[in-house]
Motif scaffolding. Structure first.
Motif, mmCIF file in Angstrom:
data_model
loop_
_atom_site.group_PDB
_atom_site.id
_atom_site.type_symbol
_atom_site.label_atom_id
_atom_site.label_comp_id
_atom_site.label_asym_id
_atom_site.label_seq_id
_atom_site.Cartn_x
_atom_site.Cartn_y
_atom_site.Cartn_z
ATOM 1 N N GLY A 156 45.905 74.089 74.832
ATOM 2 C CA GLY A 156 45.919 73.693 73.430
ATOM 3 C C GLY A 156 45.459 72.266 73.232
ATOM 4 O O GLY A 156 45.610 71.415 74.111
ATOM 5 N N GLY A 157 44.905 72.028 72.057
ATOM 6 C CA GLY A 157 44.533 70.681 71.651
ATOM 7 C C GLY A 157 45.339 70.290 70.430
ATOM 8 O O GLY A 157 46.435 70.793 70.201
ATOM 9 N N ALA A 158 44.791 69.411 69.632
ATOM 10 C CA ALA A 158 45.449 68.997 68.395
ATOM 11 C C ALA A 158 44.393 68.522 67.411
ATOM 12 O O ALA A 158 43.417 67.879 67.798
ATOM 13 C CB ALA A 158 46.454 67.884 68.663
ATOM 14 N N ASP A 159 44.578 68.878 66.162
ATOM 15 C CA ASP A 159 43.718 68.350 65.107
ATOM 16 C C ASP A 159 44.279 67.007 64.661
ATOM 17 O O ASP A 159 45.484 66.883 64.406
ATOM 18 C CB ASP A 159 43.680 69.313 63.917
ATOM 19 C CG ASP A 159 42.879 70.563 64.230
ATOM 20 O OD1 ASP A 159 41.828 70.444 64.889
ATOM 21 O OD2 ASP A 159 43.301 71.663 63.820
ATOM 22 N N TYR A 179 42.010 76.821 73.457
ATOM 23 C CA TYR A 179 40.797 77.075 74.228
ATOM 24 C C TYR A 179 41.157 78.005 75.378
ATOM 25 O O TYR A 179 42.139 77.779 76.090
ATOM 26 C CB TYR A 179 40.214 75.763 74.758
ATOM 27 C CG TYR A 179 40.313 74.625 73.770
ATOM 28 C CD1 TYR A 179 39.607 74.652 72.572
ATOM 29 C CD2 TYR A 179 41.148 73.529 74.016
ATOM 30 C CE1 TYR A 179 39.712 73.622 71.653
ATOM 31 C CE2 TYR A 179 41.255 72.493 73.111
ATOM 32 C CZ TYR A 179 40.544 72.540 71.933
ATOM 33 O OH TYR A 179 40.670 71.509 71.030
ATOM 34 N N LYS A 180 40.353 79.039 75.569
ATOM 35 C CA LYS A 180 40.625 80.048 76.591
ATOM 36 C C LYS A 180 39.492 80.096 77.605
ATOM 37 O O LYS A 180 38.330 79.816 77.279
ATOM 38 C CB LYS A 180 40.799 81.426 75.938
ATOM 39 C CG LYS A 180 41.944 81.497 74.925
ATOM 40 C CD LYS A 180 42.021 82.878 74.290
ATOM 41 C CE LYS A 180 43.100 82.932 73.209
ATOM 42 N NZ LYS A 180 44.461 82.835 73.793
ATOM 43 N N ALA A 181 39.848 80.456 78.834
ATOM 44 C CA ALA A 181 38.840 80.564 79.888
ATOM 45 C C ALA A 181 39.300 81.581 80.923
ATOM 46 O O ALA A 181 40.489 81.939 80.989
ATOM 47 C CB ALA A 181 38.597 79.212 80.544
ATOM 48 N N PHE A 216 36.859 71.442 80.956
ATOM 49 C CA PHE A 216 37.853 72.261 80.264
ATOM 50 C C PHE A 216 39.219 71.651 80.515
ATOM 51 O O PHE A 216 39.603 71.412 81.665
ATOM 52 C CB PHE A 216 37.798 73.694 80.790
ATOM 53 C CG PHE A 216 38.807 74.630 80.182
ATOM 54 C CD1 PHE A 216 38.519 75.323 79.010
ATOM 55 C CD2 PHE A 216 40.046 74.848 80.784
ATOM 56 C CE1 PHE A 216 39.442 76.200 78.456
ATOM 57 C CE2 PHE A 216 40.969 75.722 80.233
ATOM 58 C CZ PHE A 216 40.661 76.393 79.060
ATOM 59 N N ALA A 217 39.977 71.390 79.443
ATOM 60 C CA ALA A 217 41.276 70.741 79.632
ATOM 61 C C ALA A 217 42.105 70.854 78.363
ATOM 62 O O ALA A 217 41.598 71.171 77.283
ATOM 63 C CB ALA A 217 41.092 69.275 80.026
ATOM 64 N N SER A 222 49.529 78.956 78.386
ATOM 65 C CA SER A 222 49.795 80.242 79.033
ATOM 66 C C SER A 222 48.661 80.546 80.007
ATOM 67 O O SER A 222 47.620 79.893 80.003
ATOM 68 C CB SER A 222 49.921 81.370 77.999
ATOM 69 O OG SER A 222 48.695 81.551 77.308
ATOM 70 N N GLY A 223 48.878 81.560 80.825
ATOM 71 C CA GLY A 223 47.842 81.963 81.763
ATOM 72 C C GLY A 223 48.397 82.855 82.850
ATOM 73 O O GLY A 223 49.613 83.060 82.962
#
Length: 265
Positions: A156-159, A179-181, A216-217, A222-223
């Motif tokens: 997750g990020g943040a706005d 963001y997913k990968a 990617f970070a 989750s994962g």
């Protein structure tokens, strides 16, 4: 006049939480190696306090490993191997500019005590349970680094918010960018925080993730790992050095209510 930040006086309650020690970039203070330096506390973030005065240049004098965020939630922060990275809302990874400021950062000098290699299949929650069982005590903090390849992962990020926005963190995180990968190799950077100090940081765990290619970070949400080799590094710490947001008027005026839920971020 140079601004100063005050230290949190917790010695009466927790003798293993010590005062603030000034630290040069080349760390000479071996006692500080044993502690985690905190700039503010997670409870302040939960109350919508998103502005601090420490720059990235100043943060680097307190450790080579850790995590946090930037003023007004303008990106997630990851410190690994002495480099501080910023993950802006678009999810791209960049080396943080030294003049950026933070309202919440947790840093330490990582000194490996234990390394464990294993083959693992399971979710993030199952991995955390396995790591928690490895700890020799549940009442001291640990810096933790875990290397491996994720079959699938969500961070997750943040706005960013405006300087006068005091919306509580739990509300903002409901709509945070994600963001997913898949098949993503990288490093978990984070901490185990004892429940007795869950107002300092997320408890029991707080992890950010950064890929080996540094593309990617974010905050690890989750994962799943599938039959993958992972390497777990543990560094037991003796306690915390904590600096509070003395120059933040809202911090000075708020009435904190003590221990908070540890699930929000």
């Amino acid at each position: 006049m140079k601004k100063t930040i005050s230290s949190l006086s917790l010695l009466a309650l927790f003798p293993w939480i010590s005062g603030i020690a000034q630290q040069p970039i080349k760390n000479q203070n071996k006692s500080q190696d044993e502690r985690i330096w905190h700039y503010s506390m997670i409870d302040a973030m939960r109350r919508g306090i998103y502005e601090g005065t420490h720059t990235v240049k100043e943060l680097k004098t307190h450790g080579d490993f850790g995590l946090g965020t930037f003023n007004h939630l303008n990106g997630e922060l990851i410190a690994l191997d002495g480099i501080i990275y910023r993950i802006p809302p678009n999810g791209k990874v960049e080396v943080a500019s030294e003049n950026l400021k933070s309202p919440f950062t947790s840093l330490t000098y990582f000194k490996t005590d234990v390394v464990k290699n294993l083959t693992f299949t399971g979710s993030l929650e199952e991995l955390q349970s396995k790591v928690q069982a490895m700890l020799t005590t549940q009442n001291l903090p640990y810096a933790i680094k875990i290397e491996g390849t994720w079959a699938e992962i969500t961070v997750g990020g943040a706005d960013p918010v405006s300087p006068d926005d005091t919306t509580e963190l739990a509300t903002l995180m409901k709509v945070r960018p994600q963001y997913k990968a898949k098949d993503m190799k990288g490093t978990m950077v984070g901490y185990f925080t004892p429940s007795l100090v869950s107002n300092v940081d997320l408890s029991p765990f707080h992890f950010h993730f950064i890929s080996d290619d540094r593309k990617f970070a974010g905050h690890l949400m989750s994962g799943n790992l599938v039959n993958t080799e992972i390497k777990i590094y543990l560094n037991e710490k003796s306690g915390y050095d904590i600096e509070l947001l003395r120059e933040n008027n809202r911090f000075r005026q708020l009435k904190f209510q003590g221990k908070e839920s540890s699930s929000v971020y």
